[in-house]
Scaffold this motif. Structure first.
Motif, PDB file in Angstrom:
ATOM      1  N   ILE A   2      36.887  10.394 -37.809  1.00  0.00           N
ATOM      2  CA  ILE A   2      35.714   9.571 -38.149  1.00  0.00           C
ATOM      3  C   ILE A   2      34.751  10.398 -38.986  1.00  0.00           C
ATOM      4  O   ILE A   2      34.225   9.954 -40.009  1.00  0.00           O
ATOM      5  N   LYS A   3      34.561  11.647 -38.552  1.00  0.00           N
ATOM      6  CA  LYS A   3      33.669  12.525 -39.320  1.00  0.00           C
ATOM      7  C   LYS A   3      34.157  12.685 -40.753  1.00  0.00           C
ATOM      8  O   LYS A   3      33.366  12.600 -41.701  1.00  0.00           O
ATOM      9  N   THR A   4      35.466  12.890 -40.916  1.00  0.00           N
ATOM     10  CA  THR A   4      35.954  13.122 -42.285  1.00  0.00           C
ATOM     11  C   THR A   4      35.711  11.902 -43.169  1.00  0.00           C
ATOM     12  O   THR A   4      35.338  12.054 -44.328  1.00  0.00           O
ATOM     13  N   PHE A   5      35.910  10.695 -42.612  1.00  0.00           N
ATOM     14  CA  PHE A   5      35.673   9.507 -43.428  1.00  0.00           C
ATOM     15  C   PHE A   5      34.207   9.433 -43.861  1.00  0.00           C
ATOM     16  O   PHE A   5      33.899   9.189 -45.018  1.00  0.00           O
ATOM     17  N   GLU A  40      34.566  21.013 -35.326  1.00  0.00           N
ATOM     18  CA  GLU A  40      33.465  21.359 -36.201  1.00  0.00           C
ATOM     19  C   GLU A  40      33.906  22.082 -37.479  1.00  0.00           C
ATOM     20  O   GLU A  40      33.583  21.661 -38.576  1.00  0.00           O
ATOM     21  N   LEU A  41      34.660  23.154 -37.299  1.00  0.00           N
ATOM     22  CA  LEU A  41      34.951  23.974 -38.486  1.00  0.00           C
ATOM     23  C   LEU A  41      35.719  23.191 -39.531  1.00  0.00           C
ATOM     24  O   LEU A  41      35.316  23.140 -40.689  1.00  0.00           O
ATOM     25  N   ALA A  42      36.828  22.556 -39.115  1.00  0.00           N
ATOM     26  CA  ALA A  42      37.630  21.876 -40.138  1.00  0.00           C
ATOM     27  C   ALA A  42      36.861  20.738 -40.805  1.00  0.00           C
ATOM     28  O   ALA A  42      36.671  20.757 -42.025  1.00  0.00           O
ATOM     29  N   PRO A  43      36.364  19.741 -40.072  1.00  0.00           N
ATOM     30  CA  PRO A  43      35.709  18.643 -40.800  1.00  0.00           C
ATOM     31  C   PRO A  43      34.400  19.039 -41.480  1.00  0.00           C
ATOM     32  O   PRO A  43      34.151  18.641 -42.608  1.00  0.00           O
ATOM     33  N   LEU A  72      43.103  13.873 -45.168  1.00  0.00           N
ATOM     34  CA  LEU A  72      44.385  14.582 -45.255  1.00  0.00           C
ATOM     35  C   LEU A  72      44.161  16.075 -45.432  1.00  0.00           C
ATOM     36  O   LEU A  72      44.798  16.911 -44.783  1.00  0.00           O
ATOM     37  N   LEU A  73      43.223  16.401 -46.310  1.00  0.00           N
ATOM     38  CA  LEU A  73      42.929  17.810 -46.554  1.00  0.00           C
ATOM     39  C   LEU A  73      42.435  18.480 -45.277  1.00  0.00           C
ATOM     40  O   LEU A  73      42.776  19.631 -44.984  1.00  0.00           O
ATOM     41  N   VAL A  74      41.632  17.755 -44.513  1.00  0.00           N
ATOM     42  CA  VAL A  74      41.099  18.345 -43.282  1.00  0.00           C
ATOM     43  C   VAL A  74      42.213  18.539 -42.258  1.00  0.00           C
ATOM     44  O   VAL A  74      42.234  19.555 -41.542  1.00  0.00           O
ATOM     45  N   ILE A  75      43.150  17.609 -42.217  1.00  0.00           N
ATOM     46  CA  ILE A  75      44.268  17.794 -41.289  1.00  0.00           C
ATOM     47  C   ILE A  75      45.045  19.050 -41.672  1.00  0.00           C
ATOM     48  O   ILE A  75      45.367  19.895 -40.822  1.00  0.00           O
ATOM     49  N   ILE A 122      23.031  18.527 -47.225  1.00  0.00           N
ATOM     50  CA  ILE A 122      22.002  18.084 -46.277  1.00  0.00           C
ATOM     51  C   ILE A 122      22.462  16.809 -45.579  1.00  0.00           C
ATOM     52  O   ILE A 122      22.363  16.665 -44.354  1.00  0.00           O
ATOM     53  N   ALA A 123      23.006  15.875 -46.359  1.00  0.00           N
ATOM     54  CA  ALA A 123      23.479  14.621 -45.767  1.00  0.00           C
ATOM     55  C   ALA A 123      24.592  14.879 -44.753  1.00  0.00           C
ATOM     56  O   ALA A 123      24.625  14.255 -43.689  1.00  0.00           O
ATOM     57  N   ILE A 124      25.482  15.819 -45.081  1.00  0.00           N
ATOM     58  CA  ILE A 124      26.580  16.136 -44.159  1.00  0.00           C
ATOM     59  C   ILE A 124      26.027  16.654 -42.837  1.00  0.00           C
ATOM     60  O   ILE A 124      26.435  16.222 -41.753  1.00  0.00           O
ATOM     61  N   LEU A 125      25.084  17.573 -42.930  1.00  0.00           N
ATOM     62  CA  LEU A 125      24.562  18.183 -41.707  1.00  0.00           C
ATOM     63  C   LEU A 125      23.847  17.145 -40.848  1.00  0.00           C
ATOM     64  O   LEU A 125      24.021  17.107 -39.634  1.00  0.00           O
ATOM     65  N   LEU A 126      23.061  16.279 -41.494  1.00  0.00           N
ATOM     66  CA  LEU A 126      22.385  15.228 -40.736  1.00  0.00           C
ATOM     67  C   LEU A 126      23.400  14.288 -40.090  1.00  0.00           C
ATOM     68  O   LEU A 126      23.328  13.972 -38.903  1.00  0.00           O
ATOM     69  N   ALA A 127      24.377  13.871 -40.886  1.00  0.00           N
ATOM     70  CA  ALA A 127      25.387  12.945 -40.372  1.00  0.00           C
ATOM     71  C   ALA A 127      26.157  13.603 -39.234  1.00  0.00           C
ATOM     72  O   ALA A 127      26.473  12.959 -38.229  1.00  0.00           O
TER      73      ALA A 127
END
Ligand SMILES: Nc1ncnc2c1ncn2[C@@H]1O[C@H](COP(=O)(O)OP(=O)(O)OP(=O)(O)O)[C@@H](O)[C@H]1O
Ligand SMILES: [Mg+2]
Lengths: 249, 242
Positions: B188-191, B83-86, B142-145, B228-233
């Protein structure tokens, strides 16, 4: 030569242009004049295809641009150079890259040829030694000149200028106007200039179209604009004292 | 809803390609460098602290002697990777990269640079926006990794330095009950997030009209709509994939 035939355009229920028909001649500076908000810029954008008119057609030397297919459209666009009101230089690119941009996109010239052409055009508009400057580092008048250089770099057959001297001092305005007219004659191109500056009208108005509230009211040259007999045009022309005193004589 | 329809039309106009592949390739590389440079330091900073704080707080809550210490780093791993990273990083990415995309495109719109491209016969939408989207989809994972690694490292540093748990315990906890599917899920989340942020921000910027004020509004809207889109997704992905 560019012909327009019955161009109309509305935005929502606001009618901006109504049935404009006319001709812009090759090798001459054709002016579209009128007071603010009469639809000059919209007409220019309809001509170059940035706005799709509701009715009417635009012909570039007998080629119907409005109904052209994709190929034909991009062929015509290759022959168009446009100077925007604020210059519209790409602010992430320096002067040289800005002028070279159309060549990169539209031609397959070699780097050296492109460089020569860019330097030629920059010299033509009186700008030398600013190749590496960014748009934010040059003055408004210089931006306009870079804009002109970019507009003519690919040897256009058609040149469009939206208020080339708005925001410039009177002297620089004249320099820019003269430059546009010289280039037009020198390369025998069809030039359309949108303006509401009376100095330009008298200076370079070889052929003038007067718009009033979205309609064409008058057409002629700078020689007969002062005695057109059209009231709205007189109101437009004789707004300042100097012009009124001219009328008296 | 009307906005959503225009968003879909906007997306479909992007795939109408007119320029050469090489042009797009170069533009995309440029964007990647821009995005990477712009956000890597902030990402590292934020995620290191996030890992550190998560470790401290988990440690403070796990006072029962029956719970082994390594559970702390185990919890830190689950939280950061899933959760935190992506997701939290996506919010930061929206604020940093999304707003500058919208601002940049908005400025190009109001100063007629987009019209200038169109007059030259360039499909300005795909020319300007496609490289940004592709670069985002490449760079954000990459940034999230990097961020996830930094978070785990931050947790390690704090856990060990404060004597909360030994290095062996920390590493053991990180490896304990590890489910590789969570990494897949996080990626998948990051993409998805990268796609949402870059397309929404570009959309907001590309259709700006007016003046400098509207550019400011567009970039603020880009950030809020993206979040908002991120949270819904995030919710739907968790619902579907876990
Ligand atoms: N995209 C648009 N959507 C809605 N209305 C528009 C649009 N573009 C122009 N208009 C309206 O069309 C009218 C004519 O605008 P236009 O820009 O052509 O004026 P103009 O003659 O160029 O004036 P100026 O000399 O001030 O530049 C204005 O009332 C403007 O509000
Ligand atoms: Mg105008």
């Amino acid at each position: 030569m560019i012909k327009i035939n019955n161009i109309s355009k509305s935005f929502g229920d606001k009618t901006v242009l109504t049935g404009i028909t006319g001709e812009f001649e090759k090798g001459k500076t054709n002016l579209i004049i009128g007071s603010s908000g009469t639809g000059k810029s919209v007409l220019l954008k309809c001509i170059v295809g940035l706005i799709q008119p509701d009715t009417g057609h635009v012909f570039f030397d007998l080629r119907n641009f409005t109904e052209a297919d994709k190929e034909m459209k991009s062929e015509i666009r290759r022959e168009i150079g446009m100077l925007f009101q604020g210059g519209a230089l790409f602010d992430s690119k320096n002067v040289e890259e800005n002028v070279m941009f159309p060549l990169n996109i539209l031609t397959r010239m070699s780097e050296a040829d492109k460089m020569d052409r860019v330097n030629f055009c920059l010299k033509r508009v009186g700008l030398e030694g600013v190749n590496k400057k960014m748009p934010s580092e040059i003055s408004g008048g210089m931006k306009k000149r870079v804009g002109i250089a970019r507009a003519i770099v690919n040897n256009p057959n058609y040149l469009f200028c939206d208020e080339p001297n708005s925001g410039l001092d009177p002297q620089t305005s004249v320099v820019i106007d003269d430059l546009i007219m010289e280039i037009t004659h020198e390369f025998d191109i069809t030039t359309i200039v949108v303006t509401h500056d009376m100095n330009s009208v008298l200076g370079i108005g070889e052929k003038i179209m007067f718009l009033y509230k979205g309609s064409k009211l008058w057409e002629g040259s700078n020689n007969d604009i002062t005695h057109s007999g059209v009231k709205e045009l007189d109101d437009f022309v004789f707004t300042n004292k100097v012009m009124r005193s001219l009328k008296g004589t | 809803m009307k906005g959503f329809g225009r968003y879909v039309i906007f997306l479909s106009s992007l795939v109408v390609r007119r320029e050469t592949f090489k042009t797009y390739y170069n533009l995309t590389l440029e964007e990647c460098v821009q995005i990477g440079l712009k956000s890597i330091l902030l990402f590292m900073l934020v995620s290191t602290f996030m890992g550190a704080v998560t470790t401290l707080q988990t440690g403070a809550n796990l006072v029962s002697p029956f719970v082994p210490r390594f559970i702390i780093s185990n919890v830190v791993r689950e939280m950061t990777i899933l959760e935190l990273a992506p997701t939290i990083m996506a919010v930061i990415y929206a604020g940093k990269v999304g707003s500058s995309m919208a601002g940049g495109l908005g400025t190009m719109r109001i100063t007629e640079q987009i019209d200038a491209l169109e007059v030259m016969g360039i499909n300005s939408a795909s020319y300007l926006v496609l490289p940004k989207i592709v670069a985002s989809i490449l760079m954000y994972p990459l940034l999230v990794i990097v961020a996830a690694v930094c978070a785990l490292f931050g947790g390690y540093l704090v856990g060990v330095l404060t004597g909360l748990l030994t290095p062996t315990e920390y590493v053991y906890g990180i490896r304990y009950g590890f489910n590789p599917y969570f990494i897949t899920f996080a990626l998948i989340k990051t993409f998805v997030f990268a796609f949402l942020i870059s397309t929404i921000s570009s959309f907001k910027g590309y259709y700006t009209h007016g003046g400098a004020l509207e550019v400011g509004i567009a970039s603020t809207q880009a950030v809020t709509t993206s979040i908002i889109a991120i949270l819904l997704a995030d919710y739907f992905l968790a619902y579907l994939l876990i």
